[in-house]
Motif scaffolding. Structure first.
Motif, short mmCIF file in Angstrom:
data_model
loop_
_atom_site.label_atom_id
_atom_site.label_comp_id
_atom_site.label_asym_id
_atom_site.label_seq_id
_atom_site.Cartn_x
_atom_site.Cartn_y
_atom_site.Cartn_z
N ARG A 105 1.39 -10.91 -0.75
CA ARG A 105 0.98 -9.50 -0.85
C ARG A 105 2.21 -8.61 -0.79
O ARG A 105 3.16 -8.88 -0.05
N PRO A 106 2.21 -7.52 -1.56
CA PRO A 106 3.32 -6.56 -1.44
C PRO A 106 3.25 -5.84 -0.10
O PRO A 106 2.16 -5.65 0.46
N LYS A 107 4.40 -5.43 0.39
CA LYS A 107 4.44 -4.72 1.67
C LYS A 107 3.88 -3.31 1.50
O LYS A 107 3.93 -2.72 0.43
N LYS A 108 3.32 -2.81 2.60
CA LYS A 108 2.87 -1.43 2.65
C LYS A 108 3.67 -0.71 3.73
O LYS A 108 4.06 -1.30 4.73
N LEU A 109 3.89 0.58 3.48
CA LEU A 109 4.71 1.37 4.40
C LEU A 109 3.84 1.93 5.51
O LEU A 109 2.91 2.71 5.27
N TYR A 110 4.14 1.50 6.74
CA TYR A 110 3.47 1.99 7.95
C TYR A 110 4.53 2.34 8.98
O TYR A 110 5.69 1.90 8.89
N ARG A 111 4.12 3.12 9.99
CA ARG A 111 4.99 3.36 11.15
C ARG A 111 4.76 2.26 12.19
O ARG A 111 3.62 1.95 12.53
N ASP A 112 5.85 1.66 12.67
CA ASP A 112 5.78 0.55 13.63
C ASP A 112 5.99 1.10 15.03
O ASP A 112 7.12 1.25 15.51
#
Length: 556
Positions: A105-112
């Motif tokens: 799966r492609p990465k998704k941008l989230y806040r960690d």
């Protein structure tokens, strides 16, 4: 014909036919039996959320029924329960081929938030682009202190990027397949972390009594500081909401007025409204750009303030956020383009000059006076710059009082006057043509100069910083009588002779860079003279007393 059943899966409602429902139920039962008791409920919850997301991706609308085809596709993605064994022994690690291989799966941008120092923006960005967040933090510090843009960029990303809350989102953030195996691993890692913290707490309880009183004070101060920081953050959030909200309301009202400006008269628009751009561009376009370029960032600031004030606030819909961001970028690019084009429209200054010689004798007095047209103004001192009005023939014109008088030195024997008309344009020739269209009148009669206090130009020329400068060149020793109407238009800027500092309506003479008053009354410091003094004449002392214009002399 199959019976349709309504189910709640991961907080979403779906219509599913009976066969698909039975197969999905059996699948969940098998998953539950394959999981260890530790964290089972949390794992099932995350699996349900992930399956709900996959269903939403495949259904075109809310009324579409989930069939057994969609269930089979979801099971293929998530994997069969018997394919996963997450054990503590090495059998699983030594035989990775026994595990189900899911598609990448492609990465998704989230806040960690788990690895964050503030909002988790840079930690999440590090996962997304595959570098250590430390380097991003160093770049952000450089941007903050070097260019002043780091904070604004960070706040904007904080508002736009959602936080990775669920296990599925945390897996998406790292680009890992979202299946039963990875979900269970992630949940167990969380439980191990919590267990480690509990063990640390138990260990701290055993050693806490051995700590010194100073350490306890430091710990307490740390707690106070953290709580104080939270209070400050909420206060800051309230201020952000309040001021951003007021500004947004003002921008919105101003933009709406500009959008509906087509119903307003040219006189009202030109005389009462100020815009960042000139009136060459329609006001409705400027109003839309104002709302989009300024209003959208203010809206994001309000959302940030709400996040600081409200705990566990639900984030904006991703589609809405990214749509607003895309619209803002387009509006910003358009505004920059129009701004650059606007700058080129006034990039050059053109000038036309008219020189008139004054045939006076050195002993003549030069009289200066300002005149006005009572059709445009009722007195000579009324100042109106760039006013839209109509002339005597009802033609639209621009009327302005930006007339400036400069007093200059000259080595000529006789004075002379030079009228300079300036205007801006996109080229020097264009600016010069606009300057030529300025209408300004003056009258010279022997030793008297009458100057209009205004100029006009056709409204088609619009406002291009049109100005009229009057340079009066005066030889040394010239006697000048400036009328009282002159002082309001005199300027020291680009002048050789300083503005006279005396009474208006008096005679002055030019001495270097000064104007010396010849007829100004001498100010007396005292109305009466009171003084005592003593002198000696032929060894005799005389006392002299001066009082109220009387002199008394007495010998000792």
């Amino acid at each position: 014909m199959n019976k349709t059943i309504s189910i709640n899966l991961g907080g979403f409602f779906f219509h599913i036919d009976e066969d698909a429902y039975q197969k999905l139920t059996r699948y969940f039962d098998a998953v539950k039996h394959s999981l260890s008791p530790e964290g089972k409920e949390e794992i099932i919850k995350d699996i349900e959320s992930r399956i709900a997301e996959l269903f939403q991706e495949r259904l075109k609308n809310e009324k579409q029924v989930v069939s057994i085809i969609e269930v089979d596709e979801i099971i293929a993605i998530m994997g069969q329960p018997e394919d996963y064994r997450i054990d503590e022994d090495k059998n699983y690690q030594d035989n990775p081929n026994t595990a189900y291989t899911s598609y990448a799966r492609p990465k998704k941008l989230y806040r960690d938030k788990d690895n964050s120092m503030l909002g988790g923006v840079l930690a999440g960005l590090g996962h997304y682009i595959g570098i250590d967040p430390l380097w991003l933090r160093i770049i952000m510090v450089i941007l903050f202190f070097g260019f002043g843009t780091g904070l604004l960029i960070y706040i904007l990303l904080w508002v736009l990027i959602p936080e990775a809350v669920t296990t599925s989102q945390k897996l998406e953030m790292r680009g890992e397949p979202i299946n039963i195996s990875n979900i269970e691993k992630k949940v167990k890692e969380g439980f191990d972390e919590i267990t480690g913290k509990i063990n640390n707490i138990d260990h701290q309880k055993l050693t806490r009594n051995a700590r010194s009183g100073a350490n306890q004070v430091v710990s307490t101060l740390g707690d106070i500081f953290i709580n104080l920081f939270k209070v400050i953050a909420k206060i800051l959030g309230v201020f952000i909401i309040f001021f951003s909200g007021l500004t947004l309301i003002g921008i919105f009202i101003g933009g709406i007025v500009m959008i509906f400006s087509s119903s307003l008269s040219d006189a009202f628009i030109f005389n009462k409204m100020d815009t960042p751009l000139t009136f060459d561009y329609p006001l409705w376009v400027q109003g839309i750009l104002l709302i989009l370029t300024v209003g959208i960032p203010l809206l994001f600031l309000i959302i940030l303030g709400l996040k600081l004030v409200v705990n566990n606030m639900r984030p904006l819909n991703s589609y809405l956020k990214y749509s607003l961001l895309a619209v803002w970028i387009v509006a910003l690019i358009t505004s920059i383009y129009i701004g650059i084009k606007q700058a080129t429209e006034v990039g050059f200054t053109g000038k036309v000059a008219q020189k008139e010689q004054l045939f006076t004798q050195p002993t003549d007095t030069l009289f200066l006076k300002m005149d006005f047209n009572d059709f445009y103004a009722k007195n000579v001192h009324r100042k109106k710059s760039n006013l839209y009005t109509h002339d005597e023939n009802n033609n639209p014109i621009i009327y302005s009082n930006t007339v400036m008088i400069h007093l200059m030195n000259t080595e000529n024997e006789t004075p002379f006057i030079q009228i300079e008309k300036n205007a801006d344009g996109k080229t020097y020739e264009d600016a010069r043509k606009r300057a030529e269209k300025i209408k300004y009148n003056f009258d010279i009669q022997e030793n008297t100069i009458k100057l209009d206090n205004y100029f006009i130009t056709d409204f088609k020329n619009k406002f291009r910083d049109q100005e009229v400068h009057i340079y009066i060149y005066l030889p040394e020793g010239t006697i000048v009588f400036p009328d009282k109407s002159i002082s309001k238009f005199l300027t020291s800027h680009n002048s050789d002779i300083n503005i006279y500092y005396g009474n208006e309506g008096e005679y002055y003479t030019v001495e270097g860079d000064e104007m010396k008053c010849l007829s100004c009354p001498i100010e007396k410091e005292n109305d009466s003279l009171n003084e005592n003094m003593s002198i000696k004449i032929n060894d005799k002392e005389l006392n002299i007393n001066v009082k109220d214009n009387e002199v008394n002399i007495r010998a000792n």
